[in-house]
Design a protein around this motif. Structure first.
Motif, mmCIF file in Angstrom:
data_model
loop_
_atom_site.group_PDB
_atom_site.id
_atom_site.type_symbol
_atom_site.label_atom_id
_atom_site.label_comp_id
_atom_site.label_asym_id
_atom_site.label_seq_id
_atom_site.Cartn_x
_atom_site.Cartn_y
_atom_site.Cartn_z
ATOM 1 N N PRO A 104 -6.001 3.385 7.906
ATOM 2 C CA PRO A 104 -7.382 3.576 7.453
ATOM 3 C C PRO A 104 -7.687 2.782 6.183
ATOM 4 N N MET A 105 -6.645 2.342 5.478
ATOM 5 C CA MET A 105 -6.866 1.615 4.230
ATOM 6 C C MET A 105 -6.743 0.105 4.434
ATOM 7 N N LEU A 153 -4.234 -1.761 5.357
ATOM 8 C CA LEU A 153 -3.017 -2.331 4.770
ATOM 9 C C LEU A 153 -2.172 -2.947 5.876
ATOM 10 N N PRO A 161 1.184 -2.072 6.943
ATOM 11 C CA PRO A 161 2.317 -1.153 6.730
ATOM 12 C C PRO A 161 3.664 -1.739 7.133
ATOM 13 N N GLY A 221 0.341 8.586 6.941
ATOM 14 C CA GLY A 221 1.307 8.641 8.035
ATOM 15 C C GLY A 221 0.800 8.114 9.369
ATOM 16 N N CYS A 271 0.410 5.114 10.297
ATOM 17 C CA CYS A 271 1.220 3.968 10.702
ATOM 18 C C CYS A 271 2.509 4.423 11.386
ATOM 19 N N VAL A 276 6.394 5.699 5.989
ATOM 20 C CA VAL A 276 5.931 6.387 4.778
ATOM 21 C C VAL A 276 7.094 6.663 3.825
ATOM 22 N N ILE A 327 7.493 3.637 1.956
ATOM 23 C CA ILE A 327 6.387 3.464 1.006
ATOM 24 C C ILE A 327 6.614 4.332 -0.231
HETATM 25 S S1 SF4 Z 1 0.484 5.815 5.257
HETATM 26 FE FE1 SF4 Z 1 0.450 4.002 6.518
HETATM 27 S S2 SF4 Z 1 -1.483 4.162 7.623
HETATM 28 FE FE2 SF4 Z 1 -1.635 5.607 5.925
HETATM 29 S S3 SF4 Z 1 -2.610 4.425 4.272
HETATM 30 FE FE3 SF4 Z 1 -0.413 4.196 3.992
HETATM 31 S S4 SF4 Z 1 0.103 2.321 5.071
HETATM 32 FE FE4 SF4 Z 1 -1.906 2.954 5.798
#
Ligand code: SF4
Ligand code: SF4
Lengths: 315, 449
Positions: B391-392, B394, B396, B423, B425, B436, B439
């Motif tokens: 949604p952002m 990015l 991933p 989550g 992605c 995640v 991340i």
């Molecule tokens: S968790 Fe994954 S899908 Fe959600 S904002 Fe971050 S990178 Fe994007």
């Protein structure tokens, strides 16, 4: 509750469950359509090539994983490589050569780079390129469709300068569309390749941008060069390349714009090779060339995250 | 007052809902014999305990506070005696957290509350709203602060801070967030249905404080009963200036940035806050707590928690803060499995715990127990499904690769800080990569630098 029954891992704890193996085997299913056309037009020998190629790819991957003491996953990617390679070699390629090509595809083009996900080039096309270098005569020996007869009459492929067609133009297009023409085992039937491609698109397995922009670019450039666009689009490996090989996830860009650049690049290179190169047919090499550019495209085409623009405006 | 329908305009994913406790009315969990109170229950400055071992406390008595602005005091959820100080593992960071245990005397004796009216006893909305009008906004803010209210959707940001934007940030829109986009969780849904008046009185109080020109109640269309109920209550209470927005149930609709984008078409700048685009968003449970604090003088000592997943009797429980999760788990009859995930929050963004003594805290809205499975990470096949789901906007797929190579600074080139850890992605990843997790590691390493 017993403490060692509790697993600690990162969120999310939900998974769609659409696994790599599912994706790959669905692609295999779609590939069975052009494979069936290949067997129909070129007989049981084509089936033999397919079996030899798939089995070699599968066993090579299994053996390499075992040798490197890594886990072998039956994720279907080796089966795809085997099938694809079989579909892009001449229909009377000696079996042992097919085995050599399949082995090269997996052992060198895929596994030597680190296996699925790490390879730069499409393994099947890499294997075919290797065969073209090792066996330059056999890789260009084309026959007319034999159906299930045994005798084979050699012929030229539609894109070759020696190609002549006895019938009318409408008949030519009909033959090209259904696949009743000389060419690689599984590239001749545009109809079944397109059906397979539609299946891939409908299941959302591939992005439409690559086949559409690739085929579109070839059509447009051919038109500009004063050629018959439809003829150019239906001949050679363009259809199978556009739907099944250029769309390989691993070796094509990940962003939408990247995919468009990639596909347009493919179209340009294909037309250049077909018209100005030493080869009749440019699909395989253009894909290899654009595969090489893929990491670069992905590096420079970063996505702009939500709010990035806003932030720049503010500062 | 109207019901406005909006389309989803961010990527995100469609999730299986599993809202198995949707129809379960909120039930009060019997008073716990003891409560465990962790010292940090809000984002921002931690509190200090102001009671010691051996002290007698009453319900609602302040037991921890801080003199910093971005902080929220903590109150005793039971009456009884402080019996010991302990340590808890913070599931978000893995660090140890100070805590105290209070043994309940079972009497449930409250401190005197500074109550203006009892919400249950209201018989004229006009009078109640007039009562709210008489409260000076400063006083209301003070009461919210003193009640220890934080964002109850899980963010735990002190509410009085959120409701005090700096003067240069002009707030023109307030969104009451009734989106509950995580699967399984139904606490906010039940709150809207059963405590709708509380929620809307809270909205009215917030309106007085922020004075926005537009007010929305945002609810996804998988909760038509909540949409209808809220709309009916708005009508009954005569709150004409508030619109209910019906949103598609797409994940993560309830995240502030996606919500604001969907309803208003405004994009919060990277690294910014909703107030940068003139918006404040508060969750419905928070709004309920605001009403109870300002009107009834009640501090935040209990929460509606969905207890769901592998249970014989999954439920929505009104539990005192500090109640050990084990009490909720045994109340709802856990089913036997070989391996479990015990998750605080929903399945998409929840945090795992291994200690069932961990207590209900201010940010907790769900205890989910799922059958456990071990990780089975495969190679990334560059299929770009994660990109399509984010949604952002990015990329991933880059983070696992970069974090594995310890190339943390390159994560910033891919705007890792803008990831909301939703989550989506990892949910779609065919290679089952715990994106995640990578991340979170990447962000942590960058913060350490
Ligand atoms: S968790 Fe994954 S899908 Fe959600 S904002 Fe971050 S990178 Fe994007
Ligand atoms: S979804 Fe998973 S496999 Fe596909 S590109 Fe993203 S990380 Fe790689």
């Amino acid at each position: 509750m017993d403490k060692n029954k509790i697993i600690i891992s990162h969120s999310p704890y939900l998974w769609k469950g659409f696994s790599t193996a599912k994706i790959m085997y669905l692609v295999v299913l779609a590939l069975l359509l052009p494979a069936a056309a290949g067997i129909y037009f070129f007989g049981l020998y084509a089936l033999l090539i397919i079996i030899a190629s798939v089995a070699t790819c599968f066993l090579t991957e299994l053996a390499i994983k075992k040798l490197r003491k890594k886990r072998f996953r039956n994720d279907g990617s080796a089966v795809i490589t085997g099938l694809l390679l079989a579909l892009i070699v001449p229909p009377r390629m000696p079996i042992w050569m097919v085995v050599v090509g399949a082995f090269f595809s997996i052992a060198v083009v895929k596994e030597a780079f680190g296996g699925l996900g790490h390879n730069i080039f499409n393994p099947a096309i890499g294997g075919r390129a290797f065969l073209a270098i090792c066996f330059p005569t056999q890789i260009t020996e084309w026959i007319e469709p034999t159906y299930f007869r045994l005798d084979a009459v050699t012929t030229a492929t539609p894109l070759s300068p020696d190609f002549t067609y006895p019938g009318t133009q409408a008949e030519l297009y009909r033959d090209l569309f259904f696949g009743n023409t000389g060419g690689s085992l599984g590239e001749t039937s545009a109809l079944l390749i397109i059906l397979g491609g539609i299946l891939l698109l409908a299941l959302r397995l591939i992005d439409w941008r690559i086949p559409i922009f690739y085929i579109g670019t070839v059509a447009l450039l051919s038109l500009l060069l004063g050629q018959q666009p439809l003829f150019q689009v239906l001949s050679g490996g363009l259809m199978i390349g556009a739907f099944f090989m250029a769309t390989d996830y691993v070796t094509s860009p990940v962003t939408r714009n990247g995919k468009i650049i990639f596909a347009v690049g493919l179209g340009i290179i294909t037309v250049l090779i077909r018209n100005f190169g030493a080869l009749d047919e440019g699909v395989a090499f253009s894909i290899l060339i654009m595969n090489a550019f893929t990491p670069l495209i992905d590096k420079y085409l970063k996505l702009k995250t939500l709010g990035l623009q806003k932030k720049k405006e503010a500062s | 007052m109207a019901i406005i329908r909006k389309k989803g305009i961010f990527a995100g994913v469609k999730l299986p809902e599993n809202k198995i406790t949707e129809e379960e009315p909120v039930k009060r969990l019997p008073l716990p014999q003891k409560v465990i109170i962790p010292i940090q229950q809000n984002i921002g400055a931690p509190c200090q305990f102001i009671v010691k071992r051996g002290n007698e406390v009453k319900v609602g008595q302040k037991i921890a506070q801080s003199d910093k602005f971005v902080s929220a005091p903590i109150h005793s959820p039971v009456s009884g005696k402080v019996s010991k100080s302990t340590k808890l593992v913070n599931p978000a960071t893995g660090a140890l957290l100070d805590a105290i245990t209070i043994d309940s005397d079972g009497q449930d004796q409250w401190v005197d509350l500074d109550s203006i009216l009892k919400i249950e006893d209201i018989d004229s909305w006009e009078d109640a709203l007039a009562e709210i009008d008489r409260i000076p906004p400063k006083k209301a803010l003070e009461k919210i602060k003193e009640a220890g209210i934080v964002g109850l959707g899980g963010a735990t940001f002190p509410t009085h801070v959120k409701l005090s934007p700096p003067p240069e940030k002009k707030i023109d829109t307030f969104i009451l967030n009734g989106c509950e986009c995580e699967p399984f969780i139904t606490s906010d849904h039940r709150i809207m249905l059963e405590y709708g008046q509380h929620v809307l009185l809270g909205l009215q109080i917030i309106k007085k404080i922020l004075n926005p020109s537009r007010l929305y109640v945002a609810i996804e269309d998988n909760k038509p009963d909540a949409i209808a109920h809220m709309n009916k209550l708005l009508e009954q209470m005569g709150l004409d200036e508030v619109d209910v927005v019906s949103l598609p149930s797409r994940y993560p609709m309830g995240a502030e940035k996606t919500l604001i984008k969907t309803i208003l078409g405004r994009v919060v700048p990277m690294g910014g806050l909703p107030m940068d685009v003139g918006v404040v968003v508060n969750n419905v449970a928070t709004s309920k707590a605001v009403a109870e604090a300002v009107l009834e003088g009640k501090p935040l000592i209990e929460k509606v928690v969905t207890v769901t997943g592998l249970f014989g009797e999954p439920q929505n429980l009104l539990a005192r803060i500090g109640t050990p999760i084990s009490a909720l788990v045994s109340h709802c009859k856990l089913r036997e499995r070989d391996q479990y995930h015990i998750i605080l929050g929903g399945p998409m963004m929840g945090l795992p715990i291994s200690d069932l003594q961990f207590p209900v805290n201010k940010g907790l809205n769900c205890v989910l127990i799922k059958e456990g499975y071990a990780d089975d990470e495969q190679n990334c096949i560059k299929c770009a499904r994660c990109i399509a789901a984010c949604p952002m906007d990015l990329m991933p797929l880059k983070y696992p690769e970069l974090v594995k190579n310890s190339a943390y600074s390159q994560c910033s080139e891919y705007y890792i800080a803008n990831c909301i850890e939703c989550g989506s992605c990892a949910f779609v990843c065919p290679a089952h990569i715990p994106i995640v997790g990578y991340i979170k590691t990447g962000k942590k390493k960058l913060a350490e630098k």
